[in-house]
Design a protein around this motif. Structure first.
Motif, PDB file in Angstrom:
ATOM      1  N   TRP A 176       0.811  -1.222   0.000  1.00 23.71           N
ATOM      2  CA  TRP A 176       0.000   0.000   0.000  1.00 23.71           C
ATOM      3  C   TRP A 176       0.844   1.271   0.000  1.00 23.71           C
ATOM      4  CZ3 TRP A 176      -5.041  -0.431  -0.955  1.00 23.71           C
ATOM      5  CH2 TRP A 176      -5.653  -1.668  -0.714  1.00 23.71           C
ATOM      6  N   ASP A 177       1.936   1.254   0.779  1.00 23.74           N
ATOM      7  CA  ASP A 177       2.705   2.497   0.946  1.00 23.74           C
ATOM      8  C   ASP A 177       3.448   2.911  -0.314  1.00 23.74           C
ATOM      9  OD1 ASP A 177       2.154   3.079   3.762  1.00 23.74           O
ATOM     10  OD2 ASP A 177       3.051   1.096   4.061  1.00 23.74           O
ATOM     11  N   ARG A 197     -10.655  -3.134   3.321  1.00 28.57           N
ATOM     12  CA  ARG A 197      -9.355  -3.814   3.290  1.00 28.57           C
ATOM     13  C   ARG A 197      -8.180  -2.835   3.298  1.00 28.57           C
ATOM     14  NH1 ARG A 197      -9.071  -9.346   1.348  1.00 28.57           N
ATOM     15  NH2 ARG A 197     -11.104 -10.199   1.856  1.00 28.57           N
ATOM     16  N   THR A 198      -8.478  -1.564   3.110  1.00 33.51           N
ATOM     17  CA  THR A 198      -7.404  -0.587   3.008  1.00 33.51           C
ATOM     18  C   THR A 198      -6.873  -0.238   4.393  1.00 33.51           C
ATOM     19  OG1 THR A 198      -8.578   0.335   1.109  1.00 33.51           O
ATOM     20  CG2 THR A 198      -6.790   1.653   2.006  1.00 33.51           C
ATOM     21  N   PRO A 199      -5.557  -0.317   4.613  1.00 39.05           N
ATOM     22  CA  PRO A 199      -5.018   0.068   5.930  1.00 39.05           C
ATOM     23  C   PRO A 199      -5.369   1.531   6.235  1.00 39.05           C
ATOM     24  CG  PRO A 199      -3.316  -0.928   4.530  1.00 39.05           C
ATOM     25  CD  PRO A 199      -4.506  -0.711   3.670  1.00 39.05           C
ATOM     26  N   PRO A 200      -5.809   1.805   7.453  1.00 37.64           N
ATOM     27  CA  PRO A 200      -6.233   3.168   7.811  1.00 37.64           C
ATOM     28  C   PRO A 200      -5.190   4.235   7.464  1.00 37.64           C
ATOM     29  CG  PRO A 200      -6.746   1.639   9.576  1.00 37.64           C
ATOM     30  CD  PRO A 200      -5.982   0.860   8.557  1.00 37.64           C
ATOM     31  N   ARG A 201      -3.900   3.887   7.537  1.00 35.91           N
ATOM     32  CA  ARG A 201      -2.873   4.928   7.309  1.00 35.91           C
ATOM     33  C   ARG A 201      -2.868   5.427   5.863  1.00 35.91           C
ATOM     34  NH1 ARG A 201      -0.295   0.076   7.108  1.00 35.91           N
ATOM     35  NH2 ARG A 201       1.009  -0.257   5.256  1.00 35.91           N
TER      36      ARG A 201
END
Lengths: 254, 293
Positions: A176-177, A197-201
């Motif tokens: 993701w990053d 499913r998306t990481p909160p960050r």
């Protein structure tokens, strides 16, 4: 008519051809719209100059060629209106109002584009503005996969093409990053699942293109509400159709 | 009046108008979007979306369904509410190129009075359309419109608060529209609007469930024109105040037919949602039709 607003005009059909089973690609000569439209915006197309059906169909721009003065749309034959539209032939005239709504907030860097079903329709246009992108798409069967841009990572529920399963399955290994922007377009339930499913960050980098029935497309009828995370509703045609994922109340998306 | 022998109206309520075509409430916001597109030129009056005392989010989606032959809607009077209309909308609409008539919807007689009293303080709007006919809300709405005594009470309550002209928008869904129109006239209305949408419903036979979240909605369609012509004809013969026709207009001849039936002004709605340029197209078409007579 002001130069900044949408234009309502009769456009000549350049071509209307089957793109896949029950899916058509229509190209229209609409120079003023082609010079103004942005990825993620849409237009209202009148399937017939007669009174049937009574309302237009909202379609997102699939590609745009300002120099040739043309725009294209990809659509499913879902009912009477799109059925009539699919029978258009070269030289026909189609009334088109656009460009409408707010498109993707384009930004430099690396994009992840995630589509469900015909949510892929607008990604070729967005892709044309992106520095670098990974495109992922999920469909029920192989139908529609031929509409995906070359290099698209595919998942099909019946396993006929690409990975067997849902598009969310493709997200399991995503770094993701490494993405500066994330674009999601497809059925509401699919988008809700992707956002979950998306990481909160990285949620702040996610934009979603919402689908809704529309009465007018130009912001007056109130027929296309999208639940807002601040309570109440936003208007899909005026405030969207592209929203920041965090502005949508996914609890109230059915 | 017959538009063929008597010509087209050039004023309404003493306001100069470019022609008989007006915009129906709920299909043009407060006119700002059309004005930005430069499309109000041929519009007589803009009838705003309904203003209610409190802000309303509107009904749950889906709110709209195109049956092919007509449009079912269940918007539920979504609007920013009285306070924001006064502080934000009316100042923005002050520069509108055509006069604005404010449509007002409330749940009680006294609330109609107090809402109009509050709106009197702001804006240069031309008048009010009293909405006693919305099919898409639980309280108020068409419950008032089907009862002539209630129509009279609401009309009187508004009349007491304003000297601006008032039209009362009537319902075709039950009750006697002619009696309701007479009640409005006797209570001080300056016109009646005939009429709001027809109660309708669409079910998915596979599931047995309605396609609109609220179940029923208001139906509008060019196929309903004869129903509106009949009601305009009946009401027009029963009252002396002007009749504003609303419903079923798609083509230039439809406007002339409603004028021949007794209307003084003709609103467009569903056709406008489809074609924001409809008023100009109708104006040009009407000129062409009358030129040939």
């Amino acid at each position: 008519m002001s130069s900044s607003g949408p234009v309502d005009s009769d456009a000549r059909v350049i071509a209307c051809i089957p793109a896949d089973e029950g899916i058509f690609r229509i190209a229209l000569e609409a120079p003023r719209i082609a010079s103004a439209c942005r990825p993620g915006q849409f237009a209202m197309l009148e399937p017939s100059p007669g009174a049937f059906p009574v309302s237009r169909r909202p379609l997102t721009f699939s590609s745009c060629d300002p120099e040739a003065g043309s725009v294209t749309f990809l659509f499913d034959v879902a009912g009477a209106g799109t059925s009539i539209l699919s029978r258009s032939v070269e030289g026909d005239s189609v009334r088109i109002l656009g460009p409408l709504g707010r498109g993707w907030e384009t930004a430099p860097g690396r994009w992840l584009m995630v589509a469900g079903g015909l949510g892929i329709a607008g990604f070729p246009f967005l892709l044309s503005t992106a520095d670098e992108a990974v495109v992922m798409a999920g469909t029920r069967t192989g139908r529609g996969t031929s509409c995906c841009p070359p290099g698209t990572v595919l998942a099909t529920e019946d396993g006929s093409v690409g990975m067997r399963g849902l598009v969310t399955g493709l997200l399991e290994d995503v770094e993701w990053d490494s993405f500066d922007s994330i674009a999601v377009c497809g059925p509401s339930a699919m988008m809700r699942a992707v956002v979950a499913r998306t990481p909160p960050r990285v949620l702040g980098r996610v934009q979603v293109s919402m689908e809704s029935r529309m009465g007018c497309g130009w912001g007056v009828c109130g027929g296309c509400p999208v639940p807002s995370s601040r309570g109440g509703f936003m208007s899909c045609c005026k405030d969207g159709p592209v929203f920041r994922a965090c502005d949508v109340d996914w609890e109230r998306i059915s | 009046m017959n538009p063929v022998t008597e010509g087209l109206p050039d004023s309404f309520w003493g306001i100069p108008v470019p022609g008989p075509v007006a915009l129906a409430s709920g299909t043009c916001g407060f006119g700002l979007e059309l004005d930005a597109m430069g499309l109000l030129e041929d519009v007589a009056l803009v009838f705003s979306k309904a203003v209610t005392p409190e802000p309303r989010d509107g009904n749950a989606p889906p709110r709209i369904h195109d049956t092919g032959y007509g449009l079912l809607n269940s918007i539920g009077l979504a609007n920013p509410g009285l306070d924001r209309v006064l502080s934000e909308v009316l100042p923005a609409a002050a520069g509108l190129s055509r006069p604005l008539v404010l449509n007002v919807a409330c749940e009680s007689v006294s609330s109609f009075g107090s809402t109009v009293a509050a709106l009197e303080a702001g804006g240069s709007h031309a008048g009010y359309e009293v909405n006693v006919s919305c099919p898409n809300v639980e309280a108020g709405g068409m419950a008032f419109g089907v009862d002539p005594a209630a129509v009279a009470s609401v009309t009187r309550a508004v009349r007491l608060e304003t000297r601006r002209p008032i039209t009362v928008k009537l319902t075709p869904n039950g009750g006697d529209m002619v009696s309701a129109a007479k009640a409005a006239e006797d209570s001080g209305a300056d016109a009646v609007t005939v009429c709001n949408t027809f109660l309708g419903m669409k079910l998915d036979w596979r599931t047995g469930r309605p396609v609109l979240a609220r179940g029923v909605g208001g139906y509008s369609s060019p196929a309903l024109l004869p129903l509106v012509v009949a009601r305009v004809w009946q009401v027009g013969r029963a009252v002396r105040i002007p009749v504003i026709a609303s419903g079923g207009v798609w083509e230039p001849g439809d406007v002339l037919e409603l004028l021949a039936a007794g209307a003084s002004l003709v609103q467009v709605g569903t056709g406008l949602l489809r074609r924001p340029s409809l008023p100009s197209e109708l104006a040009a078409g009407i000129r062409e039709l009358l030129c040939g007579t």
